[in-house]
Design a protein around this motif. Structure first.
Motif, PDB file in Angstrom:
ATOM      1  N   ASP A 256      15.446  48.146  68.567  1.00  0.00           N
ATOM      2  CA  ASP A 256      16.201  47.550  67.468  1.00  0.00           C
ATOM      3  C   ASP A 256      17.403  46.777  68.015  1.00  0.00           C
ATOM      4  N   THR A 258      19.489  44.985  66.092  1.00  0.00           N
ATOM      5  CA  THR A 258      20.418  44.700  65.001  1.00  0.00           C
ATOM      6  C   THR A 258      21.868  44.717  65.511  1.00  0.00           C
ATOM      7  N   GLY A 294      14.792  43.789  64.297  1.00  0.00           N
ATOM      8  CA  GLY A 294      16.150  43.744  63.779  1.00  0.00           C
ATOM      9  C   GLY A 294      16.708  42.349  63.621  1.00  0.00           C
ATOM     10  N   ALA A 295      17.818  42.265  62.901  1.00  0.00           N
ATOM     11  CA  ALA A 295      18.533  41.008  62.681  1.00  0.00           C
ATOM     12  C   ALA A 295      19.508  40.786  63.823  1.00  0.00           C
ATOM     13  N   THR A 296      19.312  39.725  64.574  1.00  0.00           N
ATOM     14  CA  THR A 296      20.138  39.474  65.748  1.00  0.00           C
ATOM     15  C   THR A 296      20.378  37.979  65.928  1.00  0.00           C
ATOM     16  N   THR A 333      11.929  40.106  65.467  1.00  0.00           N
ATOM     17  CA  THR A 333      13.335  39.963  65.093  1.00  0.00           C
ATOM     18  C   THR A 333      13.472  38.908  63.982  1.00  0.00           C
ATOM     19  N   PRO A 336      20.232  36.814  61.518  1.00  0.00           N
ATOM     20  CA  PRO A 336      21.139  37.478  60.582  1.00  0.00           C
ATOM     21  C   PRO A 336      21.378  36.591  59.365  1.00  0.00           C
TER      22      PRO A 336
END
Length: 411
Positions: A256, A258, A294-296, A333, A336
């Protein structure tokens, strides 16, 4: 009287490992030999434990022999047991059914092979053990053959040797289907099953056991693999002990990302994930599929340079342990929600690419290209058709283009 026997299944000797040689031939060769080494380790354990006998519940071979080498290897290993006075009882499963594997090599006399015509009983008089079994004549045995197994011998320890899916197991064809009550109705003391590649104690009254396969063959067969040692005293099972044999252990690690916005943080997260998946036996090779989620803020850069990313992740794995091979890196991914616009309007450009990717004519053309590639690839049992991944392939291509235009890279 007390004795111990070893129950194994699904050796799949000679199983091809397609698609691994292109990236690292030396690693691919190690994995290709892992199945043989796992069986040799199993024989070593049988000799060390001085077992009374060995049961092999089908799929000893993966397919018809390309030459006699795989048959000679199996003969060499069971001959080691023969010289030590340890008999072997084996049945054929769907992969090595009589109609599939037609070549033969004369095995030691202590190797008992069960008929394909009907279930039969082989005996060990000194131990008062009766082994009942039947081999597959053809690859697809769709009838319930368990009900035709012989009656138990009164006062003896009775074992049923069967290659079956029972009442169904995910990912396994429904061969020789039967129920737990069918098995119990035979009155045996132990059912030695094969076909399912996950270790499972289905029941304990009597014991109905899948040992699992001895070596994982792809990322669809993760985790520890092996067989079971069964301790019997006064006609009843008193203990089951798992024996781990895999020489290459497969695993999937979800990392993850994030909130991580720099390459050093990504690699630190990867190293932590690798450490969590190391096999208990540090001499066993780890083959790892890494999925980044995840948000990256790294999202576009990761998509833009997939080969650099894979190389850096392999290097991170090497820093954790000297025997880890990153089989592949999957990107899951996303950007964001608060991403700051860069030199390119990524939202509008991404939407344009998405519209192109959704056009029927475009997708039809891509499907045609996939069909051409698929026709050139070897078939891998259990793997979904490449065409099933059309959406994922288009999305990966969209992310790659968007990343090349707007991404700055992670490293």
């Amino acid at each position: 009287m007390r004795f111990t026997f070893l129950h194994a299944a699904d050796l799949h000797l000679g199983s091809p490992l397609a698609g691994l040689a292109g990236r690292d031939p030396s690693v691919a060769r190690r994995i290709a030999l892992a199945g043989r080494e796992a069986f040799s380790a199993l024989v070593d354990r049988a000799l060390d434990e001085k077992v009374a006998f060995v049961l092999l519940a089908g799929d000893i071979y993966d397919r018809e022999w390309q030459d006699n080498a795989i048959g000679l290897f199996f003969n060499k290993e069971v001959a080691r047991l023969h010289r030590d006075g340890i008999p072997v009882f084996m049945i054929r499963g769907n992969h090595d059914a009589a109609s599939v594997v037609t070549r033969t090599i004369t095995l030691p006399q202590s190797v008992g092979q069960f008929s394909t015509r009907k279930a039969e009983t082989l005996r060990l008089d000194a131990l008062r053990v009766a082994v009942h079994g039947r081999s597959f004549p053809d690859r697809a045995v769709e009838e319930n053959i368990a009900l035709d197994y012989p009656d138990p011998i009164p006062g003896w320890f009775n074992i049923g040797l069967l290659h079956t899916s029972l009442d169904g197991r995910p990912g396994h064809a429904p061969y020789a289907p039967c129920s737990l009550s069918d098995l119990r109705s035979r009155g045996y003391d132990y059912w030695a099953l094969g076909h399912v590649h996950e270790h499972e104690v289905v029941a304990t009254d009597p014991h109905v056991v899948y040992p699992g396969n001895i070596q994982g063959r792809s990322v669809r067969e993760c985790g520890a693999k092996g067989a079971v040692l069964v301790d019997v005293e006064d006609g009843r099972v008193v203990d089951l002990r798992r024996v781990l044999t895999a020489r290459a252990e497969w695993a999937m690690a979800a990392v993850d990302l994030t909130g991580i916005g720099e390459g050093t943080g990504l690699l630190a997260a990867v190293e932590a994930a690798v450490a969590q998946h190391l096999p208990a036996d540090r001499e066993t090779m780890l083959v790892l599929r890494v999925t980044l989620t995840g948000a990256t803020a790294l999202h576009l850069g990761l998509s833009a340079h997939p080969e650099t990313l894979r190389t850096e992740i392999q290097a991170a794995a090497d820093r954790v342990h000297g025997d880890v091979w990153v089989e592949s890196v999957k990107l899951a991914t996303r950007e964001p929600s608060s991403s700051v616009a860069g030199p390119v309007d990524t939202a509008n450009f991404g939407a344009l690419l998405a519209r192109i990717g959704a056009e029927p004519a475009f997708r039809e053309r891509i499907a045609g290209e996939i069909a051409i590639v698929s026709a050139k690839l070897p078939a891998i049992e259990g793997a979904p058709p490449l065409a099933d991944d059309l959406h994922a392939i288009v999305e990966e291509a969209r992310a790659l283009v968007l990343g090349r235009v707007a991404g700055s890279g992670a490293f």
